[in-house]
Design an enzyme around this catalytic site. Structure first.
Site, PDB file in Angstrom:
ATOM      1  N   LYS B 112       1.164  -1.599  -0.299  1.00 50.77           N
ATOM      2  CA  LYS B 112      -0.062  -0.014   0.183  1.00 50.77           C
ATOM      3  C   LYS B 112       0.635   1.507  -0.041  1.00 50.77           C
ATOM      4  O   LYS B 112       0.247   2.083  -0.758  1.00 50.77           O
ATOM      5  CB  LYS B 112      -0.942  -0.133   1.018  1.00 50.77           C
ATOM      6  CG  LYS B 112      -1.899  -1.408   1.293  1.00 50.77           C
ATOM      7  CD  LYS B 112      -2.253  -1.755   1.997  1.00 50.77           C
ATOM      8  CE  LYS B 112      -3.110  -3.320   2.178  1.00 50.77           C
ATOM      9  NZ  LYS B 112      -2.438  -3.753   2.597  1.00 50.77           N
ATOM     10  N   ASP B 130       6.607   0.755   9.867  1.00 52.16           N
ATOM     11  CA  ASP B 130       6.477  -0.774  11.143  1.00 52.16           C
ATOM     12  C   ASP B 130       7.405  -0.411  12.800  1.00 52.16           C
ATOM     13  O   ASP B 130       7.671  -0.635  11.890  1.00 52.16           O
ATOM     14  CB  ASP B 130       6.315  -1.580  10.022  1.00 52.16           C
ATOM     15  CG  ASP B 130       5.978  -2.427   9.740  1.00 52.16           C
ATOM     16  OD1 ASP B 130       4.466  -2.283   9.266  1.00 52.16           O
ATOM     17  OD2 ASP B 130       5.784  -3.319  10.794  1.00 52.16           O
ATOM     18  N   CYS B 230      -8.298  -7.304   6.993  1.00 51.83           N
ATOM     19  CA  CYS B 230      -8.912  -8.459   6.268  1.00 51.83           C
ATOM     20  C   CYS B 230      -8.917  -9.456   7.389  1.00 51.83           C
ATOM     21  O   CYS B 230      -8.736 -10.078   7.512  1.00 51.83           O
ATOM     22  CB  CYS B 230      -7.516  -8.289   5.579  1.00 51.83           C
ATOM     23  SG  CYS B 230      -6.085  -8.957   6.166  1.00 51.83           S
TER      24      CYS B 230
END
Lengths: 183, 321
Positions: B112, B130, B230
């Site tokens: 992304k 991250d 998800c």
């Protein structure tokens, strides 16, 4: 962007391998010994590959680790203690400066010299990391941008080192690929 | 227990839902517009004899029925990136523009981030964060392979993200593609269903609330925050939105996605959620033959109707004096 250039406000004009420092504009602005300047970087790409300085207008250049230059197209504080600022671009602080394969891939289409166009079989061997005999090259020795043709247009693959009739692929191990020969 | 059992009450056609979840997904690649156009990728695939199928809702996506998305020249040239179809959705909802300041809070491995950089025409700044240093190397590898030059990579806990290392103190847009229980990826990784536990759902929901709250705080008034997962679990989706709506200055807004979606749910087990969560979108595998997904778009309160920050005029005055 910060106007702090090249460590002069820190009182410690040494390269710090843990952070990104912006390159000085010109050699006259240099505070950290051995650090390349933006002007020298642009001159090098112009002289070695014929890539005009206008291509890099708007980009800034940063050093992290001795001689590792990064190219960046955004806003960053100077110095920057982060994991990455843009992409790796060029290795300096050695006799022969070495462009990264990623830089060749990203900007190599602008190159007008020291570009070697490989046929389908040679291109596949190059991408696989193989060295190959290439006595027919009559251009400069040193780092070349290797290209091949994809659907009618030349496309840079990466950087090769030409020495003694041989083109050495310097594609990093993690980027080598076993690819089909596309005639 | 198969965690998909618990979502049967949410879907209209249980048999179609379960059948779709059992089918494997094809390999899909996204065109990297920084390096090539979709038509160039098609030409290269054809010249090389790589089978591909278009995706009708996105001209830059190609399904590769023979798999091996990394074994061809377009990949080596950084023209393509392997990315599941639904994974493209949060980037579309975020709609980043060239020159903006964008935060990708949970960025590794960078699918992304690189899509965001592409949409920004590689201009402006995308801060790819991250907390997992190991996964950051995959992010950096992908960003370099795709020729992204406008990304800064940071290694922080997104819940307490500090803007101190940056040259600015607020983002125009933020994406929270949150760590989750991932049942939506069961078509490519069925193991997620065996590893699923309700304890993990509850634990990760706390992390998701923390990250989304921080993203709202770090985004300027009028700016956009996109939240995606998800998973089908309302605990990780609508409940997270409900928490942030109650605690941060933001609203959930309507938006469009180019495939068939279902609205967010306002009731789950003994919980009820703010009516605004119906503006979020659930993507069930049987609707478009994709993986499962959840996506919501938030607007940070303040600013004018065009999303401009209220203090922009003040800055100009200060410069003038």
């Amino acid at each position: 962007m910060s106007d702090n250039t090249d460590g002069e406000k820190r009182g410690d004009p040494a390269n710090d391998g843990q952070r990104f420092d912006r390159l000085p504009e010109t050699p006259a602005d240099r505070v950290v010994e051995g650090r390349a300047s933006r002007a020298e970087v642009l001159d090098w790409w112009q002289e070695r590959f014929g890539i005009g300085t206008g291509v890099f207008e708007g980009y800034s250049f940063w050093e992290k680790g001795a001689g590792k230059i990064w190219i960046f197209n955004g806003e960053a504080s100077d110095p920057s203690e982060v994991e990455a600022v843009g992409m790796t671009f060029l290795r300096t602080r050695q006799e022969h400066w070495k462009p990264t394969g990623r830089a060749a891939s990203r900007f190599g289409a602008h190159a007008t010299r020291n570009v070697i166009d490989l046929g389908p079989e040679r291109a596949a061997r190059f991408a696989a990391g193989e060295d190959q005999d290439l006595p027919e090259w009559d251009g400069d020795w040193g780092y070349l941008i290797a290209t091949h043709e994809v659907a009618g247009e030349p496309v840079p693959i990466g950087v090769g080192l030409y020495l003694y009739d041989e083109l050495r692929s310097v594609v990093p191990k993690g980027s080598r690929a076993d690819l089909p020969v596309v005639e | 227990m198969n965690p998909l059992d618990r979502y049967e009450s949410l879907v209209d056609d249980v048999d179609a839902f379960r059948a779709a979840c059992d089918r494997p997904l094809p390999s899909v690649v996204r065109t990297n517009g920084i390096a090539a156009s979709p038509s160039r990728v098609r030409e290269a695939f054809e010249e090389e004899g790589v089978s591909y199928e278009p995706v009708d809702w996105h001209d830059g996506l190609f399904r590769l029925p023979d798999g091996n998305p990394g074994g061809n020249w377009p990949y080596v040239h950084g023209w393509t990136h392997g990315q599941e179809e639904v994974s493209v959705l949060p980037g579309l909802a975020l709609d980043p523009q060239p020159g903006e300041r964008v935060w990708d809070a949970c960025a590794a491995p960078g699918s992304k981030t690189t899509q965001i950089a592409d949409a920004m025409d590689d201009r402006g700044t995308v801060v790819a964060n991250d907390n997992n240093l190991g996964r950051l190397s995959a992010l950096r590898h992908n960003a370099e392979r795709l020729g992204v030059t406008n990304a800064i990579v940071t290694n922080q806990d997104a819940r307490n993200f500090s803007v101190k290392p940056l040259a600015f103190d607020a983002f125009d847009r933020a994406l929270v593609d949150a760590p989750c229980s991932c049942e939506g990826t069961c078509r490519k990784n069925p193991d997620v269903l065996d590893q699923w536990t309700l304890d993990h759902v509850h634990g990760v929901a706390g992390i998701q609330k923390g990250i989304l709250s921080r993203a709202v705080q770090a985004t300027r008034p009028g700016g956009t925050v996109v939240y995606s997962t998800c998973t089908f679990a309302p605990e990780e989706n609508e409940a997270v939105l409900d928490h942030v709506l109650a605690n941060e200055a933001c609203e959930v807004v309507e938006f469009d996605l180019p495939l068939v979606t279902d609205p967010g749910v306002t009731e789950w087990e003994d919980e009820t959620y703010d009516e605004a969560v119906t503006r979020a979108k659930r993507i069930y595998p049987h609707r478009n033959d994709t993986g499962g997904f959840f996506c919501a778009k938030l607007r940070v309160d303040g600013g004018d109707a065009d999303g401009n920050s209220p203090d922009e005029g003040v800055d100009e005055t200060e410069v003038a004096t």
